[in-house]
Design a protein around this motif. Structure first.
Motif, PDB file in Angstrom:
ATOM      1  N   TRP A 184       0.851  -1.194   0.000  1.00 43.25           N
ATOM      2  CA  TRP A 184       0.000   0.000   0.000  1.00 43.25           C
ATOM      3  C   TRP A 184       0.883   1.239   0.000  1.00 43.25           C
ATOM      4  N   THR A 185       0.363   2.294  -0.603  1.00 37.81           N
ATOM      5  CA  THR A 185       1.040   3.588  -0.525  1.00 37.81           C
ATOM      6  C   THR A 185       0.891   4.125   0.895  1.00 37.81           C
ATOM      7  N   ALA A 186       1.594   5.191   1.190  1.00 33.55           N
ATOM      8  CA  ALA A 186       1.522   5.791   2.521  1.00 33.55           C
ATOM      9  C   ALA A 186       0.098   6.246   2.854  1.00 33.55           C
ATOM     10  N   ASP A 187      -0.687   6.607   1.840  1.00 28.93           N
ATOM     11  CA  ASP A 187      -2.061   7.036   2.101  1.00 28.93           C
ATOM     12  C   ASP A 187      -3.079   5.897   1.982  1.00 28.93           C
ATOM     13  N   GLY A 188      -2.597   4.647   1.904  1.00 28.69           N
ATOM     14  CA  GLY A 188      -3.476   3.493   1.959  1.00 28.69           C
ATOM     15  C   GLY A 188      -3.973   2.921   0.646  1.00 28.69           C
ATOM     16  N   ARG A 189      -3.507   3.474  -0.473  1.00 30.86           N
ATOM     17  CA  ARG A 189      -3.921   2.919  -1.767  1.00 30.86           C
ATOM     18  C   ARG A 189      -3.161   1.628  -2.054  1.00 30.86           C
ATOM     19  N   PRO A 190      -3.853   0.577  -2.539  1.00 33.10           N
ATOM     20  CA  PRO A 190      -3.152  -0.664  -2.861  1.00 33.10           C
ATOM     21  C   PRO A 190      -2.243  -0.481  -4.076  1.00 33.10           C
ATOM     22  N   VAL A 191      -1.134  -1.190  -4.063  1.00 31.64           N
ATOM     23  CA  VAL A 191      -0.175  -1.165  -5.165  1.00 31.64           C
ATOM     24  C   VAL A 191      -0.189  -2.549  -5.804  1.00 31.64           C
ATOM     25  N   ARG A 192      -0.348  -2.593  -7.109  1.00 32.26           N
ATOM     26  CA  ARG A 192      -0.359  -3.875  -7.819  1.00 32.26           C
ATOM     27  C   ARG A 192       1.075  -4.283  -8.159  1.00 32.26           C
ATOM     28  N   ILE A 193       1.457  -5.458  -7.694  1.00 32.70           N
ATOM     29  CA  ILE A 193       2.746  -6.045  -8.065  1.00 32.70           C
ATOM     30  C   ILE A 193       2.420  -7.120  -9.101  1.00 32.70           C
ATOM     31  N   PRO A 194       3.001  -7.017 -10.317  1.00 33.83           N
ATOM     32  CA  PRO A 194       2.470  -7.686 -11.487  1.00 33.83           C
ATOM     33  C   PRO A 194       2.402  -9.213 -11.558  1.00 33.83           C
TER      34      PRO A 194
ATOM     35  N   VAL B  62      13.762  -7.641 -11.348  1.00 34.11           N
ATOM     36  CA  VAL B  62      14.086  -6.487 -10.503  1.00 34.11           C
ATOM     37  C   VAL B  62      13.640  -5.198 -11.191  1.00 34.11           C
ATOM     38  N   SER B  63      13.869  -5.103 -12.485  1.00 32.42           N
ATOM     39  CA  SER B  63      13.464  -3.918 -13.232  1.00 32.42           C
ATOM     40  C   SER B  63      11.946  -3.748 -13.193  1.00 32.42           C
ATOM     41  N   ARG B  64      11.214  -4.835 -13.348  1.00 30.57           N
ATOM     42  CA  ARG B  64       9.748  -4.755 -13.309  1.00 30.57           C
ATOM     43  C   ARG B  64       9.259  -4.393 -11.911  1.00 30.57           C
ATOM     44  N   LEU B  65       9.937  -4.903 -10.867  1.00 28.01           N
ATOM     45  CA  LEU B  65       9.568  -4.544  -9.496  1.00 28.01           C
ATOM     46  C   LEU B  65       9.820  -3.059  -9.259  1.00 28.01           C
ATOM     47  N   ARG B  66      10.977  -2.581  -9.681  1.00 23.57           N
ATOM     48  CA  ARG B  66      11.274  -1.145  -9.545  1.00 23.57           C
ATOM     49  C   ARG B  66      10.245  -0.305 -10.284  1.00 23.57           C
ATOM     50  N   GLY B  67       9.850  -0.759 -11.467  1.00 20.09           N
ATOM     51  CA  GLY B  67       8.843  -0.032 -12.227  1.00 20.09           C
ATOM     52  C   GLY B  67       7.516   0.050 -11.487  1.00 20.09           C
ATOM     53  N   ALA B  68       7.079  -1.075 -10.924  1.00 18.37           N
ATOM     54  CA  ALA B  68       5.802  -1.099 -10.194  1.00 18.37           C
ATOM     55  C   ALA B  68       5.856  -0.193  -8.970  1.00 18.37           C
ATOM     56  N   LEU B  69       6.945  -0.255  -8.227  1.00 12.64           N
ATOM     57  CA  LEU B  69       7.073   0.585  -7.037  1.00 12.64           C
ATOM     58  C   LEU B  69       7.354   2.034  -7.413  1.00 12.64           C
ATOM     59  N   GLY B  70       8.099   2.250  -8.471  1.00 16.19           N
ATOM     60  CA  GLY B  70       8.430   3.600  -8.919  1.00 16.19           C
ATOM     61  C   GLY B  70       7.222   4.358  -9.417  1.00 16.19           C
ATOM     62  N   GLU B  71       6.288   3.667 -10.072  1.00 22.02           N
ATOM     63  CA  GLU B  71       5.072   4.327 -10.549  1.00 22.02           C
ATOM     64  C   GLU B  71       4.309   4.928  -9.379  1.00 22.02           C
ATOM     65  N   VAL B  72       4.287   4.225  -8.264  1.00 25.84           N
ATOM     66  CA  VAL B  72       3.593   4.706  -7.066  1.00 25.84           C
ATOM     67  C   VAL B  72       4.284   5.945  -6.536  1.00 25.84           C
ATOM     68  N   VAL B  73       5.604   5.895  -6.454  1.00 27.68           N
ATOM     69  CA  VAL B  73       6.367   7.025  -5.936  1.00 27.68           C
ATOM     70  C   VAL B  73       6.149   8.251  -6.825  1.00 27.68           C
ATOM     71  N   LEU B  74       6.115   8.036  -8.142  1.00 22.49           N
ATOM     72  CA  LEU B  74       5.918   9.144  -9.049  1.00 22.49           C
ATOM     73  C   LEU B  74       4.508   9.720  -8.954  1.00 22.49           C
ATOM     74  N   ASP B  75       3.527   8.879  -8.589  1.00 21.12           N
ATOM     75  CA  ASP B  75       2.144   9.354  -8.454  1.00 21.12           C
ATOM     76  C   ASP B  75       1.951  10.228  -7.219  1.00 21.12           C
ATOM     77  N   LEU B  76       2.803  10.092  -6.214  1.00 19.15           N
ATOM     78  CA  LEU B  76       2.591  10.796  -4.940  1.00 19.15           C
ATOM     79  C   LEU B  76       2.892  12.243  -5.032  1.00 19.15           C
TER      80      LEU B  76
END
Length: 81
Positions: free
Chosen positions: A12-22, A67-81
């Protein structure tokens, strides 16, 4: 970011939104990294944990892709914040 590891892996993001790990292997990679929190994990160890006695043809390259796909999934969340 928050991680749940009891039961199915959840993120989940810091504000509680779920994050999809592919995909299952990427979720397994994240779980393995979380288990070793704050400590380096060698690529050989990660590959062994992910594939055991049945590694893909090129485990190092396949691991880099995961690892690249994991970084992408987590990075998209960071960029959305």
């Amino acid at each position: 970011m928050r991680f749940g590891v009891l039961g199915p892996l959840s993120v989940w993001t810091a504000d509680g939104r779920p994050v999809r790990i592919p995909e299952p292997k990427i979720r397994a990679l994240l779980a393995d990294l979380l288990v070793h929190e704050g400590r380096p994990v060698s690529p050989d160890r990660l590959a062994d944990d992910l594939w055991g006695a049945s590694p893909p043809g090129d485990p190092a390259n396949t691991l880099q892709t995961k690892v690249s796909r994991l970084r992408g999934a987590l990075g998209e969340v960071v960029l959305d914040l």
